[in-house]
Design a protein around this motif. Structure first.
Motif, PDB file in Angstrom:
ATOM      1  N   ARG A 210       2.758  -5.314   5.435  1.00 53.02           N
ATOM      2  CA  ARG A 210       2.822  -4.245   4.524  1.00 53.02           C
ATOM      3  C   ARG A 210       3.050  -2.593   5.258  1.00 53.02           C
ATOM      4  O   ARG A 210       2.816  -2.770   6.641  1.00 53.02           O
TER       5      ARG A 210
ATOM      6  N   ARG B  43       8.557  -2.306 -13.507  1.00 57.32           N
ATOM      7  CA  ARG B  43       8.471  -3.757 -12.849  1.00 57.32           C
ATOM      8  C   ARG B  43       9.555  -3.485 -11.799  1.00 57.32           C
ATOM      9  O   ARG B  43      10.590  -3.148 -12.025  1.00 57.32           O
TER      10      ARG B  43
ATOM     11  N   PHE C  66       5.541   3.485  -6.772  1.00 62.63           N
ATOM     12  CA  PHE C  66       5.465   2.427  -7.711  1.00 62.63           C
ATOM     13  C   PHE C  66       4.059   1.593  -7.126  1.00 62.63           C
ATOM     14  O   PHE C  66       3.203   1.287  -7.821  1.00 62.63           O
ATOM     15  N   ASP C  67       4.336   1.053  -5.941  1.00 60.92           N
ATOM     16  CA  ASP C  67       3.207   0.300  -5.318  1.00 60.92           C
ATOM     17  C   ASP C  67       3.372   0.554  -3.544  1.00 60.92           C
ATOM     18  O   ASP C  67       4.348   1.079  -3.085  1.00 60.92           O
ATOM     19  N   MET C  68       2.579  -0.259  -3.105  1.00 57.03           N
ATOM     20  CA  MET C  68       2.589  -0.415  -1.702  1.00 57.03           C
ATOM     21  C   MET C  68       3.958  -1.349  -1.359  1.00 57.03           C
ATOM     22  O   MET C  68       3.832  -2.285  -2.065  1.00 57.03           O
TER      23      MET C  68
ATOM     24  N   ASN D  17       5.547   3.032  -2.073  1.00 56.02           N
ATOM     25  CA  ASN D  17       4.316   3.884  -2.215  1.00 56.02           C
ATOM     26  C   ASN D  17       4.357   5.009  -3.288  1.00 56.02           C
ATOM     27  O   ASN D  17       3.572   5.954  -3.142  1.00 56.02           O
TER      28      ASN D  17
ATOM     29  N   THR E 293       7.940  -6.915  -3.180  1.00 55.57           N
ATOM     30  CA  THR E 293       7.129  -6.625  -4.418  1.00 55.57           C
ATOM     31  C   THR E 293       7.294  -5.322  -4.646  1.00 55.57           C
ATOM     32  O   THR E 293       6.871  -4.901  -5.960  1.00 55.57           O
ATOM     33  N   CYS E 294       7.546  -4.356  -3.824  1.00 58.55           N
ATOM     34  CA  CYS E 294       7.792  -2.979  -4.248  1.00 58.55           C
ATOM     35  C   CYS E 294       8.850  -2.415  -3.150  1.00 58.55           C
ATOM     36  O   CYS E 294       8.963  -1.675  -2.488  1.00 58.55           O
TER      37      CYS E 294
ATOM     38  N   GLN F 123       5.621  -4.098   0.482  1.00 60.69           N
ATOM     39  CA  GLN F 123       4.927  -5.368   0.933  1.00 60.69           C
ATOM     40  C   GLN F 123       6.136  -6.598   0.747  1.00 60.69           C
ATOM     41  O   GLN F 123       6.821  -6.487  -0.050  1.00 60.69           O
TER      42      GLN F 123
END
Length: 326
Positions: free
Chosen positions: A278, A237, A260-262, A258, A252-253, A264
């Motif tokens: 994003r 997390r 773990f996640d995009m 890119n 959030t990341c 944003q």
């Protein structure tokens, strides 16, 4: 006008260098992955897969002695960072070293002095501040988009409990969650706000094999309070939230964009999301290398000077001291 590429050498064929920074150097504008130091032909072959013309030296000293190398990237285990950074500077090479570049604030004093004496660029590879989401977050904060900042909350966790030989799980290589990922939760808050902690008010550090695998931290900054959880024993997390009296700014990341996640960013005011941005195509490792090059060419100031990295380490030192007293 064609610019002469900065020729980079990498000390050691670390997995992180193979997967991320080697390809980033190869892809960055104005940069060339010129040389690699490793005694392992098998490891060298992985780099030749994407950089077929890379020259392989069989020792770190041989690479530093190569007059064609302009800059050195150091992805070695934490306990080797200071010594090899100093050796690289003494050899006349610019230095980009993985974090943490030092293990105490005094280490950064030595590095800053060596940098200044050599007249070269030396920096910690604190890649997150090169990502546009952090420039945007800092600008929104400075504009007062969330009003008066009251609290910052950060989380960064993953689980490598099964990887017992990993350097992050070994005390002799200066492992631990704080040095590996705590630097991001500390540095992100400092970068966006421009403030330094007055005190660590709480620090719960849990150790395994003399390495911190979990840390819960609370701090007081001049204008806001701060809390963070970092761990190498929890489900992955990551997030950082800046909570003001008129809004909430959330990434959030923030740390592994890119991967773990995009990446944003959201800004919420009056209970509604007024901004959501994003960055799906940004590779902050590539941007980091390009920014290094811009600074060497005198066209831009480097976003993350050693003085900034020293501040993060000073906060780290405060946390270790507070955790030892608990």
């Amino acid at each position: 006008m064609t610019m002469t590429p900065i020729r980079w050498g990498i000390l050691g064929a670390a997995d992180f260098a193979r997967r991320f920074m080697g390809p980033a150097i190869h892809a960055a504008k104005g940069a060339e992955l010129y040389a690699l130091a490793t005694s392992s032909p098998a490891k060298a072959a992985h780099f030749a897969d994407f950089a077929p013309h890379v020259i392989v030296h069989d020792s770190y000293d041989a690479l530093l002695a190569d007059p064609a190398v302009d800059a050195v990237y150091i992805p070695l285990p934490n306990h080797l960072h200071v010594d090899w950074s100093l050796k690289a500077l003494a050899a006349g090479k610019h230095v980009l070293c993985e974090k943490p570049m030092g293990l105490a604030a005094a280490d950064y004093d030595r590095l800053i002095a060596a940098r200044d004496a050599a007249g070269l660029l030396a920096a910690e590879a604190f890649m997150i501040v090169h990502h546009p989401q952090f420039a945007r977050a800092r600008a929104l904060y400075a504009q007062g988009a969330i009003g008066k900042l009251m609290h910052v909350d950060a989380t960064f966790t993953y689980n490598n409990a099964d990887d017992v030989t990993n350097i992050r799980n070994r005390p002799e290589t200066a492992g631990g969650a704080l040095r590996d990922i705590g630097v991001y939760t500390f540095g992100a808050a400092r970068f966006v706000t421009g403030q330094e902690p007055d005190a660590i008010t709480y620090a719960d550090l849990r150790l395994e094999n003399d390495v911190d695998v979990f840390a819960q931290i609370a701090a007081r900054f001049p204008d806001f309070t701060y809390s963070a959880i970092v761990s190498m024993r929890m489900h992955p997390r990551q997030q950082i939230t800046f909570h003001g009296d008129k809004g909430i700014l959330r990434l959030t990341c923030p740390f592994n964009a890119n991967v773990f996640d995009m990446a944003q960013l959201t800004l919420e005011t009056d209970g509604t999301s007024t901004i959501s941005e994003r960055w799906p195509g940004v590779n902050h490792y590539i941007v980091q290398v390009e920014n290094f090059g811009h600074t060497l060419r005198g066209t831009a100031r480097y976003p993350c000077a050693l003085e900034f990295s020293r501040g993060t380490q000073a906060m780290m030192d405060m946390v270790f001291t507070a955790g030892a007293r608990r």
